[in-house]
Design an enzyme around this catalytic site. Sequence first.
Site, PDB file in Angstrom:
ATOM      1  N   TYR A 466       8.352  18.632  23.684  1.00  0.00           N
ATOM      2  CA  TYR A 466       7.165  19.476  23.890  1.00  0.00           C
ATOM      3  C   TYR A 466       5.897  18.718  24.276  1.00  0.00           C
ATOM      4  O   TYR A 466       4.803  19.062  23.845  1.00  0.00           O
ATOM      5  CB  TYR A 466       6.874  20.325  22.634  1.00  0.00           C
ATOM      6  CG  TYR A 466       8.087  20.751  21.872  1.00  0.00           C
ATOM      7  CD1 TYR A 466       9.130  21.448  22.494  1.00  0.00           C
ATOM      8  CD2 TYR A 466       8.219  20.472  20.520  1.00  0.00           C
ATOM      9  CE1 TYR A 466      10.259  21.851  21.787  1.00  0.00           C
ATOM     10  CE2 TYR A 466       9.344  20.863  19.804  1.00  0.00           C
ATOM     11  CZ  TYR A 466      10.360  21.549  20.450  1.00  0.00           C
ATOM     12  OH  TYR A 466      11.474  21.935  19.745  1.00  0.00           O
ATOM     13  N   HIS A 467       6.022  17.720  25.161  1.00  0.00           N
ATOM     14  CA  HIS A 467       4.864  16.928  25.553  1.00  0.00           C
ATOM     15  C   HIS A 467       4.703  16.840  27.074  1.00  0.00           C
ATOM     16  O   HIS A 467       4.559  15.736  27.615  1.00  0.00           O
ATOM     17  CB  HIS A 467       4.984  15.512  24.974  1.00  0.00           C
ATOM     18  CG  HIS A 467       5.049  15.455  23.485  1.00  0.00           C
ATOM     19  ND1 HIS A 467       5.624  14.386  22.812  1.00  0.00           N
ATOM     20  CD2 HIS A 467       4.615  16.318  22.536  1.00  0.00           C
ATOM     21  CE1 HIS A 467       5.537  14.608  21.504  1.00  0.00           C
ATOM     22  NE2 HIS A 467       4.930  15.779  21.311  1.00  0.00           N
ATOM     23  N   PRO A 468       4.709  17.928  27.821  1.00  0.00           N
ATOM     24  CA  PRO A 468       4.540  17.818  29.282  1.00  0.00           C
ATOM     25  C   PRO A 468       3.130  17.344  29.645  1.00  0.00           C
ATOM     26  O   PRO A 468       2.145  17.785  29.058  1.00  0.00           O
ATOM     27  CB  PRO A 468       4.800  19.251  29.769  1.00  0.00           C
ATOM     28  CG  PRO A 468       4.430  20.117  28.602  1.00  0.00           C
ATOM     29  CD  PRO A 468       4.832  19.332  27.382  1.00  0.00           C
TER      30      PRO A 468
END
Length: 532
Positions: A466-468
């Site tokens: 969850y780190h774009p």
Amino acid sequence: MFDYLIIGGGSAGCVLAGRLSEDPGVTVALLEAGPADRSVLIHCPAGLAAMAKFGLLGWGLHTVPQAGLNGRCGYQPRGKVLGGSSSLNAMVYTRGFPADYDFWAAQGNPGWSYAELLPYFKKAEHNERGADDFHGVGGPLNVMDLRSPNRFGELFVQAGEQAGCPRNVDFNGASQEGVGPYQVTHKNGERCSAAKAYVTPNLSRPNLKVFTGALTTRILLDGKRAVGVEYLHEGQTRRLKCRREVLLSAGAIQSPQILMLSGIGPREHLLAHQIASVHHLPGVGQHLHDHIDMVQVVDAPRAKDLFGVSPEGAWRMLKGIFEWRKQRSGMLTTNFAEAGGFIKSDPAAAIPDLQLHFVIGKLINHGRTTALGHGYSCHVCLLQPQSRGSVRLSSKDPQALPLVDPAFFREPDDMARMVRGFKLMRHILQQPALAQFGGRELAATAKAQTDDEIAQTIRNLADTIYHPVGSCRMGPGAMDVVDAELRAHGLQGLRVVDASIMPRIVSGNTNAPVIMIAEKAADLIKQDARRA
């Protein structure tokens, strides 16, 4: 008419709203597509499990089919609520490594070295451990040690030490390497999201207006100057105008989407969707990358004090609900990922390139698959992936979700390091501190023993953590979108302020860095206003 229009009420947008409205002489509007952050599932830290399982308060995003994941579509949870993903995330407070920011500065971005950014981390923070060379007190974002930690977090740290990792009590201090407990963005036993830190305490300010349920459809331009925002609210198209600046803080997925819907981006792509090209900016939507992550799950039926689905687990949960409601303590103050670490896939590496998150329950399919019984899990994620993908429009309809392609494992080196990381993680979990409970690795990963088998299992099971980032990259080059003051190249009155501007992903969780970016941006904006 407002002085500043902020698109996106996530981590960056909330910081901007709180900081810019400190000046009573300016007016600020914050537009958030989702609802207000009223759900108890947000404020109770353990509520993140229910939000993940049922996909609550999110955009419902997935990736396009990923060749590196054997054609699977990856999950891309992004918060659609005031506070954005900071209202849904696991609340881990890490900043990354000094070398991450020194790299940003070296790419032609003056003012973005670690030494120059540390004051902004400290400005944002109120660390309950107190102030020192690396930490601040008195800031809006409360950072603390877990109020009621589960004993298995410490057991994981001991297992890491038994495997040869140093103990690290502060991943945001002088060194990041090692294993230890995570600090979290909590306050008094509740989540401290960016909304609760920067917006909620300031809602009474007459110069701050928050619009929820406001889906931005495009940025309004007068020639090359941003002058307002068009948005949908309750099925009606509305407009807001601004005197000074539009600040785009919709995140690494939606910020490039909104730019392209506004005619700002790669000309050929816009014309293919019948969108007039107002400003050709070819880097919009490019350079997307993310932390690819793999989870190992261990069944440990004897460990009843771990989270789990069982009669004992149900009874503990019931007691936990009453304790949290009465005292804001107990098992529901967990963030689940209570401990972790930063390790090297190659001992010769200068800094760690892998991160571990130890979870006090059995985490399968992002928590969306119910796992009976008790056990624990561990993530390993690749901190510096080489693969780069893109965000593209699926339609000119602003309500259509964009096409998200992080291009996981496009570069072979990413897989090679993940295989080594998985083996290191497995080695840690096999140490005596945890092995004493007789846990057994679930068959989905246990059957993978050779490097080829592990690689195939990773392709079958790995996904984002969850780190774009990176889709509106900061820099001076032809494929960069914003300059070192986060102003869109070739336009006036428009800045992008969120994870999309990162030239390269940070080596850790991204929430604290995004808050830092917005703190710095607020100062840049105020400085420009004083010069005007």
